[in-house]
Design a protein around this motif. Structure first.
Motif, PDB file in Angstrom:
ATOM      1  N   SER A 123       1.605 -30.483 -32.614  1.00 34.37           N
ATOM      2  CA  SER A 123       0.259 -30.202 -32.115  1.00 34.37           C
ATOM      3  C   SER A 123       0.281 -30.183 -30.589  1.00 34.37           C
ATOM      4  CB  SER A 123      -0.737 -31.245 -32.612  1.00 34.37           C
ATOM      5  OG  SER A 123      -0.406 -32.509 -32.081  1.00 34.37           O
ATOM      6  N   LEU A 124      -0.591 -29.393 -30.065  1.00 30.05           N
ATOM      7  CA  LEU A 124      -0.678 -29.266 -28.620  1.00 30.05           C
ATOM      8  C   LEU A 124      -1.645 -30.330 -28.124  1.00 30.05           C
ATOM      9  CD1 LEU A 124       0.026 -27.670 -26.039  1.00 30.05           C
ATOM     10  CD2 LEU A 124      -1.942 -26.254 -26.500  1.00 30.05           C
ATOM     11  N   ARG A 125      -1.152 -31.338 -27.556  1.00 33.99           N
ATOM     12  CA  ARG A 125      -1.969 -32.409 -27.009  1.00 33.99           C
ATOM     13  C   ARG A 125      -1.684 -32.509 -25.519  1.00 33.99           C
ATOM     14  NH1 ARG A 125      -4.893 -36.363 -29.182  1.00 33.99           N
ATOM     15  NH2 ARG A 125      -5.420 -35.865 -31.299  1.00 33.99           N
ATOM     16  N   LEU A 126      -2.786 -32.563 -24.797  1.00 33.15           N
ATOM     17  CA  LEU A 126      -2.649 -32.684 -23.349  1.00 33.15           C
ATOM     18  C   LEU A 126      -2.835 -34.136 -22.949  1.00 33.15           C
ATOM     19  CD1 LEU A 126      -4.815 -29.655 -22.218  1.00 33.15           C
ATOM     20  CD2 LEU A 126      -2.338 -29.740 -22.415  1.00 33.15           C
ATOM     21  N   THR A 127      -2.126 -34.523 -21.970  1.00 30.96           N
ATOM     22  CA  THR A 127      -2.304 -35.874 -21.456  1.00 30.96           C
ATOM     23  C   THR A 127      -3.582 -35.904 -20.619  1.00 30.96           C
ATOM     24  OG1 THR A 127      -1.061 -35.467 -19.439  1.00 30.96           O
ATOM     25  CG2 THR A 127       0.200 -36.235 -21.364  1.00 30.96           C
ATOM     26  N   ARG A 128      -4.023 -37.090 -20.323  1.00 29.92           N
ATOM     27  CA  ARG A 128      -5.245 -37.243 -19.534  1.00 29.92           C
ATOM     28  C   ARG A 128      -5.098 -36.560 -18.172  1.00 29.92           C
ATOM     29  NH1 ARG A 128      -7.727 -43.043 -19.332  1.00 29.92           N
ATOM     30  NH2 ARG A 128      -8.113 -42.422 -21.466  1.00 29.92           N
ATOM     31  N   LYS A 129      -3.969 -36.655 -17.553  1.00 31.90           N
ATOM     32  CA  LYS A 129      -3.724 -36.025 -16.255  1.00 31.90           C
ATOM     33  C   LYS A 129      -3.774 -34.501 -16.380  1.00 31.90           C
ATOM     34  CE  LYS A 129      -0.405 -35.850 -12.511  1.00 31.90           C
ATOM     35  NZ  LYS A 129       0.913 -36.239 -12.023  1.00 31.90           N
ATOM     36  N   GLN A 130      -3.186 -33.959 -17.435  1.00 31.17           N
ATOM     37  CA  GLN A 130      -3.196 -32.513 -17.648  1.00 31.17           C
ATOM     38  C   GLN A 130      -4.616 -32.001 -17.925  1.00 31.17           C
ATOM     39  OE1 GLN A 130      -0.323 -32.398 -20.826  1.00 31.17           O
ATOM     40  NE2 GLN A 130       1.317 -31.696 -19.445  1.00 31.17           N
ATOM     41  N   ARG A 131      -5.393 -32.780 -18.680  1.00 28.38           N
ATOM     42  CA  ARG A 131      -6.790 -32.383 -18.939  1.00 28.38           C
ATOM     43  C   ARG A 131      -7.593 -32.345 -17.640  1.00 28.38           C
ATOM     44  NH1 ARG A 131      -7.738 -35.989 -24.176  1.00 28.38           N
ATOM     45  NH2 ARG A 131      -6.820 -37.406 -22.690  1.00 28.38           N
ATOM     46  N   LYS A 132      -7.402 -33.320 -16.778  1.00 23.64           N
ATOM     47  CA  LYS A 132      -8.106 -33.333 -15.490  1.00 23.64           C
ATOM     48  C   LYS A 132      -7.722 -32.129 -14.636  1.00 23.64           C
ATOM     49  CE  LYS A 132      -9.144 -38.177 -14.698  1.00 23.64           C
ATOM     50  NZ  LYS A 132      -8.920 -39.349 -13.829  1.00 23.64           N
ATOM     51  N   GLN A 133      -6.425 -31.806 -14.637  1.00 29.21           N
ATOM     52  CA  GLN A 133      -5.960 -30.656 -13.867  1.00 29.21           C
ATOM     53  C   GLN A 133      -6.513 -29.349 -14.432  1.00 29.21           C
ATOM     54  OE1 GLN A 133      -1.716 -31.081 -14.038  1.00 29.21           O
ATOM     55  NE2 GLN A 133      -1.615 -32.248 -12.112  1.00 29.21           N
ATOM     56  N   ALA A 134      -6.552 -29.229 -15.752  1.00 32.76           N
ATOM     57  CA  ALA A 134      -7.090 -28.020 -16.390  1.00 32.76           C
ATOM     58  C   ALA A 134      -8.578 -27.876 -16.090  1.00 32.76           C
ATOM     59  CB  ALA A 134      -6.851 -28.058 -17.898  1.00 32.76           C
ATOM     60  N   LEU A 135      -9.308 -28.973 -16.152  1.00 32.71           N
ATOM     61  CA  LEU A 135     -10.742 -28.934 -15.855  1.00 32.71           C
ATOM     62  C   LEU A 135     -10.978 -28.603 -14.383  1.00 32.71           C
ATOM     63  CD1 LEU A 135     -13.579 -29.334 -16.955  1.00 32.71           C
ATOM     64  CD2 LEU A 135     -13.413 -31.730 -16.286  1.00 32.71           C
ATOM     65  N   ALA A 136     -10.169 -29.154 -13.505  1.00 33.43           N
ATOM     66  CA  ALA A 136     -10.306 -28.885 -12.069  1.00 33.43           C
ATOM     67  C   ALA A 136     -10.042 -27.417 -11.767  1.00 33.43           C
ATOM     68  CB  ALA A 136      -9.358 -29.769 -11.268  1.00 33.43           C
ATOM     69  N   PHE A 137      -9.214 -26.761 -12.561  1.00 38.59           N
ATOM     70  CA  PHE A 137      -8.930 -25.347 -12.377  1.00 38.59           C
ATOM     71  C   PHE A 137      -9.958 -24.466 -13.096  1.00 38.59           C
ATOM     72  CE2 PHE A 137      -6.868 -21.459 -13.957  1.00 38.59           C
ATOM     73  CZ  PHE A 137      -6.558 -20.876 -12.745  1.00 38.59           C
ATOM     74  N   ALA A 138     -10.317 -24.833 -14.317  1.00 37.75           N
ATOM     75  CA  ALA A 138     -11.177 -23.987 -15.159  1.00 37.75           C
ATOM     76  C   ALA A 138     -12.626 -23.974 -14.682  1.00 37.75           C
ATOM     77  CB  ALA A 138     -11.108 -24.443 -16.611  1.00 37.75           C
ATOM     78  N   LEU A 139     -13.124 -25.073 -14.177  1.00 38.31           N
ATOM     79  CA  LEU A 139     -14.531 -25.136 -13.761  1.00 38.31           C
ATOM     80  C   LEU A 139     -14.861 -24.152 -12.633  1.00 38.31           C
ATOM     81  CD1 LEU A 139     -17.158 -26.571 -14.421  1.00 38.31           C
ATOM     82  CD2 LEU A 139     -16.569 -28.274 -12.697  1.00 38.31           C
ATOM     83  N   PRO A 140     -14.114 -24.109 -11.535  1.00 39.68           N
ATOM     84  CA  PRO A 140     -14.415 -23.110 -10.489  1.00 39.68           C
ATOM     85  C   PRO A 140     -14.230 -21.672 -10.966  1.00 39.68           C
ATOM     86  CG  PRO A 140     -13.014 -24.835  -9.586  1.00 39.68           C
ATOM     87  CD  PRO A 140     -13.093 -25.062 -11.062  1.00 39.68           C
ATOM     88  N   VAL A 141     -13.232 -21.456 -11.820  1.00 41.28           N
ATOM     89  CA  VAL A 141     -13.013 -20.104 -12.347  1.00 41.28           C
ATOM     90  C   VAL A 141     -14.202 -19.688 -13.211  1.00 41.28           C
ATOM     91  CG1 VAL A 141     -11.582 -18.727 -13.915  1.00 41.28           C
ATOM     92  CG2 VAL A 141     -10.500 -20.200 -12.204  1.00 41.28           C
ATOM     93  N   ALA A 142     -14.706 -20.580 -14.064  1.00 38.11           N
ATOM     94  CA  ALA A 142     -15.852 -20.271 -14.920  1.00 38.11           C
ATOM     95  C   ALA A 142     -17.112 -20.023 -14.081  1.00 38.11           C
ATOM     96  CB  ALA A 142     -16.100 -21.403 -15.908  1.00 38.11           C
ATOM     97  N   ILE A 143     -17.329 -20.818 -13.054  1.00 38.03           N
ATOM     98  CA  ILE A 143     -18.487 -20.621 -12.173  1.00 38.03           C
ATOM     99  C   ILE A 143     -18.366 -19.291 -11.438  1.00 38.03           C
ATOM    100  CG2 ILE A 143     -19.630 -21.474 -10.080  1.00 38.03           C
ATOM    101  CD1 ILE A 143     -19.040 -24.317 -11.104  1.00 38.03           C
ATOM    102  N   GLY A 144     -17.178 -18.964 -10.954  1.00 46.01           N
ATOM    103  CA  GLY A 144     -16.964 -17.687 -10.271  1.00 46.01           C
ATOM    104  C   GLY A 144     -17.199 -16.494 -11.185  1.00 46.01           C
TER     105      GLY A 144
END
Length: 123
Positions: A7-28
């Motif tokens: 299963s594809l499980r992200l660590t807490r650090k990876q989830r934070k990094q993905a959210l930090a990247f995805a949020l500005p992209v989604a807003i843009g």
């Protein structure tokens, strides 16, 4: 031996990094889509030919006068031959006896002159 599904499980650090990247992209992307929609809606709009208003809240512009002023085409090529059509501005400042009106008028940016409108009995 049965293979276990990985299963594809992200660590807490990876989830934070993905959210930090995805949020500005989604807003843009959301802003870009909203801008495209607004541009499409506003581009189909026809600008007014004439604007008619009472100078203050005590002035009630008669419907006949308003209809007449809105049909005027005094600002066609107002900057000379080949220039774009401007918006006619008609500010009614004073009404008297239902027959006379003092009106400031101009094209697109300023009210440069005054005119007196007179209503005849037959009109």
């Amino acid at each position: 031996m049965a293979r276990r599904k990985k299963s594809l499980r992200l660590t807490r650090k990876q989830r934070k990094q993905a959210l930090a990247f995805a949020l500005p992209v989604a807003i843009g992307l959301g802003g870009l889509i909203a801008g495209i929609i607004a541009t499409r809606v506003l581009s189909g709009r026809k600008p007014p030919a004439n604007l008619v208003w009472g100078a203050d809240s005590s002035i009630r512009v008669p419907k006949e006068l308003q209809a007449y002023l809105q049909t005027r085409r005094d600002c066609k090529e107002y900057r000379g031959a080949g220039s774009p059509t401007g918006v006619g501005l008609w500010g009614v400042y004073q009404l008297s006896q239902g027959k006379f009106a003092k009106i400031a008028y101009g094209c697109s940016w300023n009210l440069s002159s005054y005119v007196m409108a007179v209503r005849y009995k037959g009109a």
